[in-house]
Design a protein around this motif. Structure first.
Motif, PDB file in Angstrom:
ATOM      1  N   LYS A  60     -16.549 -29.768  12.264  1.00 59.21           N
ATOM      2  CA  LYS A  60     -15.644 -30.418  13.072  1.00 59.21           C
ATOM      3  C   LYS A  60     -14.722 -29.723  13.713  1.00 59.21           C
ATOM      4  N   GLU A  63     -10.778 -30.312  16.244  1.00 56.61           N
ATOM      5  CA  GLU A  63     -10.025 -31.002  16.883  1.00 56.61           C
ATOM      6  C   GLU A  63      -8.966 -30.174  17.681  1.00 56.61           C
ATOM      7  N   HIS A 101      -9.287 -34.069  21.514  1.00 60.02           N
ATOM      8  CA  HIS A 101     -10.579 -34.278  21.461  1.00 60.02           C
ATOM      9  C   HIS A 101     -10.965 -33.776  20.030  1.00 60.02           C
ATOM     10  N   GLU A 102     -11.902 -34.477  19.417  1.00 61.73           N
ATOM     11  CA  GLU A 102     -12.906 -34.126  18.422  1.00 61.73           C
ATOM     12  C   GLU A 102     -14.149 -33.664  18.820  1.00 61.73           C
ATOM     13  N   VAL A 132     -17.612 -32.282  17.515  1.00 63.25           N
ATOM     14  CA  VAL A 132     -18.625 -32.225  16.139  1.00 63.25           C
ATOM     15  C   VAL A 132     -19.717 -31.327  16.592  1.00 63.25           C
ATOM     16  N   LEU A 160     -18.849 -35.142  21.438  1.00 60.90           N
ATOM     17  CA  LEU A 160     -17.443 -35.675  21.471  1.00 60.90           C
ATOM     18  C   LEU A 160     -17.764 -37.181  20.893  1.00 60.90           C
ATOM     19  N   LYS A 195     -15.646 -39.644  19.961  1.00 59.66           N
ATOM     20  CA  LYS A 195     -14.514 -40.700  20.508  1.00 59.66           C
ATOM     21  C   LYS A 195     -15.076 -41.042  22.009  1.00 59.66           C
TER      22      LYS A 195
END
Length: 188
Positions: free
Chosen positions: A158, A160, A164-165, A167, A184, A186
Motif C-alpha cells: 500500500k 498513500e 489517494h490510497e 494497493v 484505488l 476508495k
C-alpha cells in the motif's frame, strides 16, 4: 507486414503516442498519455503518481503531457511489469525525489531478457525495424535499459499519496512473472 509501417495494426499502436504531447483525462483525477503501453498520471492533492513510463522514446513526451495537467511533484512511478514498453521512458519521466516501485521479481525478469537479448534482438529487429522506421539503427533495449527501482514489492503493498490510497497486488503468470495490478480502493 506492409512496408508502410503506419498502415499496420502494430504500426498504428506504436505510433499512437506520436505528435504533440497530450494527456487525455479518463477520470476526474486520472490522465492517460498514449504509447505502446500507455502511461497514466493519478493527480493528487500536492503530489502525483505515474503508472508505467511507456517506450524509451515516450518518457519525455509523457512528462510534457503530464506537466500540462499538473504542476505537482511526481512522488512515485509504479511499474506494472518488466517489459521495456512499460519502463522504457523512466529516465525522462523520473524526477529528483521520485520513488520507483516494481514487483519483487522485476530484477529477475530483466536478467532473463538480458540473457536472451542476443537471441531476440535479431528477430525483434526484423519486426520492429519496419514498424519503427528504424532503418539501420538496431534495437538493443534488453542490454541498455537498466531502470533503477527503489522499492520491490510482493503479495500486496500500500502507498498513500496526495489523498489517494494505492494497493498493489502481484499477479504473476499473466504477461510476465513480475506483473502488478494497481487498485484505488476508495475510488474503486
Amino acid at each position: 507486414m506492409s512496408s508502410d509501417a503506419g498502415g499496420t495494426a502494430l504500426g498504428a499502436l506504436v505510433r499512437a503516442g506520436e505528435g504533440p504531447p497530450t494527456a487525455e483525462q479518463i477520470h476526474e483525477f486520472i490522465w492517460m498519455s498514449k504509447d505502446v503501453s500507455n502511461a497514466y498520471l493519478v493527480k493528487g492533492d500536492g503530489a502525483d503518481v505515474a503508472i508505467n513510463a511507456g517506450m524509451p522514446a515516450g518518457g519525455a513526451r509523457h512528462r510534457a503531457a503530464f506537466s500540462a495537467v499538473s504542476d505537482n511533484p511526481l512522488r512515485y512511478i509504479i511499474l506494472t511489469q518488466g517489459h521495456f514498453d512499460h519502463f522504457g521512458g523512466i529516465a525522462d519521466l523520473r524526477s529528483e525525489g521520485t520513488t520507483v516501485v516494481a514487483h519483487k521479481d522485476f530484477p529477475n525478469v530483466r536478467a532473463y531478457w538480458k540473457r536472451l537479448g542476443p537471441f531476440y534482438t535479431r528477430r525483434a529487429n526484423q519486426l520492429w525495424a519496419n514498424v519503427l522506421a528504424m532503418g539501420e539503427r538496431p534495437l538493443d533495449f534488453h542490454d541498455k535499459l537498466n531502470p533503477v527501482v527503489d522499492v520491490l514489492v510482493g503479495d500486496e503493498h500500500k502507498i498513500e499519496v496526495g489523498g489517494h490510497e494505492f494497493v498493489l497486488y502481484e499477479t504473476p503468470g499473466g504477461e510476465t512473472f513480475d506483473s502488478l495490478v494497481v487498485w484505488l480502493p476508495k475510488e474503486k
